[in-house]
Design an enzyme around this catalytic site. Structure first.
Site, PDB file in Angstrom:
ATOM      1  N   PHE A  31       0.578 -25.016 -23.732  1.00 48.21           N
ATOM      2  CA  PHE A  31       2.033 -25.010 -23.894  1.00 48.21           C
ATOM      3  C   PHE A  31       2.595 -23.591 -23.910  1.00 48.21           C
ATOM      4  CE2 PHE A  31       5.750 -24.848 -26.707  1.00 48.21           C
ATOM      5  CZ  PHE A  31       6.597 -25.732 -26.069  1.00 48.21           C
ATOM      6  N   GLY A  57      -0.203 -22.065 -32.619  1.00 50.82           N
ATOM      7  CA  GLY A  57      -1.014 -22.421 -31.467  1.00 50.82           C
ATOM      8  C   GLY A  57      -1.569 -23.830 -31.589  1.00 50.82           C
ATOM      9  N   LEU A  58      -2.782 -24.014 -31.069  1.00 51.35           N
ATOM     10  CA  LEU A  58      -3.462 -25.320 -31.075  1.00 51.35           C
ATOM     11  C   LEU A  58      -2.614 -26.384 -30.385  1.00 51.35           C
ATOM     12  CD1 LEU A  58      -4.998 -25.358 -34.687  1.00 51.35           C
ATOM     13  CD2 LEU A  58      -6.123 -24.757 -32.543  1.00 51.35           C
ATOM     14  N   CYS A  59      -1.979 -26.007 -29.286  1.00 51.33           N
ATOM     15  CA  CYS A  59      -1.183 -26.986 -28.520  1.00 51.33           C
ATOM     16  C   CYS A  59      -1.465 -26.834 -27.025  1.00 51.33           C
ATOM     17  CB  CYS A  59       0.308 -26.825 -28.823  1.00 51.33           C
ATOM     18  SG  CYS A  59       0.945 -25.151 -28.774  1.00 51.33           S
ATOM     19  N   GLY A  60      -2.735 -26.653 -26.700  1.00 49.68           N
ATOM     20  CA  GLY A  60      -3.130 -26.588 -25.298  1.00 49.68           C
ATOM     21  C   GLY A  60      -2.520 -25.397 -24.584  1.00 49.68           C
TER      22      GLY A  60
END
Length: 293
Positions: free
Chosen positions: A94, A89-92
């Site tokens: 996406f 994760g940690l990709c907005g």
């Protein structure tokens, strides 16, 4: 109001988070450059392969005697939806955007009375979709152990999908992934994988009146090329998704770093005001005590 000690602790905590997000942004930027180059390098090959398949299919014609990967089963009742997302994760938004399009596709097919099966690639998409569609998720492919997304990985996924098709598990396969546009834009798209359909924008080969002779023949060539075509499209999707993931993560971490900076400024202002108020209170008490004496 929070004490000065609490405010100092919060400021230190946010600064620590800011360092982490800044480091993640730099790592994502470095990975993005390689992933973007790989995605852009794969596009001409995928487009040319699609053009070859399209021209061969036009010359042979799609009929009952044609290769099954091209001609299909003659039905579209059972649909396999393959959803490609990131492992992390940690990709907005996406992963959420891809899962949202997948959910819309599944519900649309079910509304049309189709039997739908889902195959997930990537942990995040599987985590989201299994909450609502856990009963129809037939398989999950984990890519966390893959150090590099290459033709071997694509071939492994391709063998899984074509193996299910050969066993009669589905009639039509749709591939959902995020197409990389630029650092700020990753567009979720749906591509029909089986039966193979050349994209509308695939370049056509102009024979200029010439006639090609195929050895052994067009049908046998198609039967050999179609599995490679499927693998090529899968590899292209993997590389597009990888570039999109790094671009989205870089943007998300940049936003997080700037937000942390704004929060630090706000906490520093609150801390300075609280400290000033405490000093003023202490001075007032000292002066009052002196006057009382």
């Amino acid at each position: 109001m929070a004490s000065l000690k609490d405010l100092r602790g919060r400021i230190a905590s946010v600064k620590s988070t800011q360092k982490i997000t800044k480091a993640m942004q730099m790592v994502a930027a470095a990975k993005l450059k390689r992933a973007q180059q790989a995605a852009e390098a794969s596009r001409p090959y995928a487009q040319r392969m699609a053009a070859v398949i399209g021209n061969l299919a036009d010359s042979v014609g799609v009929g009952e005697g044609g290769p099954r990967l091209l001609a299909g089963t003659g039905s579209d009742q059972t649909q396999l939806v393959v959803v490609l997302t990131a492992e992390r994760g940690l990709c907005g938004g996406f992963n959420g955007n891809v899962a949202k399009l997948a959910r819309k596709k599944v519900l649309s097919l079910q509304a049309d009375g189709k039997d739908v099966k889902v195959l997930t690639i990537g942990k995040k998409g599987n985590d989201v979709l299994k909450r609502e569609f856990g009963s129809i998720i037939v398989d999950h492919i984990d890519l966390r152990g893959e150090k590099e997304l290459n033709g071997e990985v694509a071939a492994k996924i391709g063998r899984t999908i074509t193996g299910m098709y050969d066993d009669g598990a589905f009639d039509v396969c749709s591939f959902i992934y995020a197409e990389f546009k630029n650092v700020l834009t990753q567009k979720p798209v749906v591509q029909q994988l089986i039966p193979a359909v050349a994209p509308e924008d695939a370049p056509k080969v102009d024979l200029k009146g010439a006639t090609y002779l195929y050895e052994p023949n067009e049908t046998e060539i198609l039967e050999a090329l179609l599995p490679r075509y499927v693998n090529t499209q899968i590899l292209s999707a993997l590389l597009e998704s990888s570039a999109g993931e790094q671009g989205a993560r870089m943007t998300a971490m940049d936003n997080a770093t700037r937000n942390a900076g704004e929060m630090i400024d706000s906490l520093n202002l609150t801390y300075n005001r609280a400290r000033q108020a405490q000093i003023t209170t202490e001075l007032t008490e000292i002066i009052s005590g002196a006057e009382a004496l």
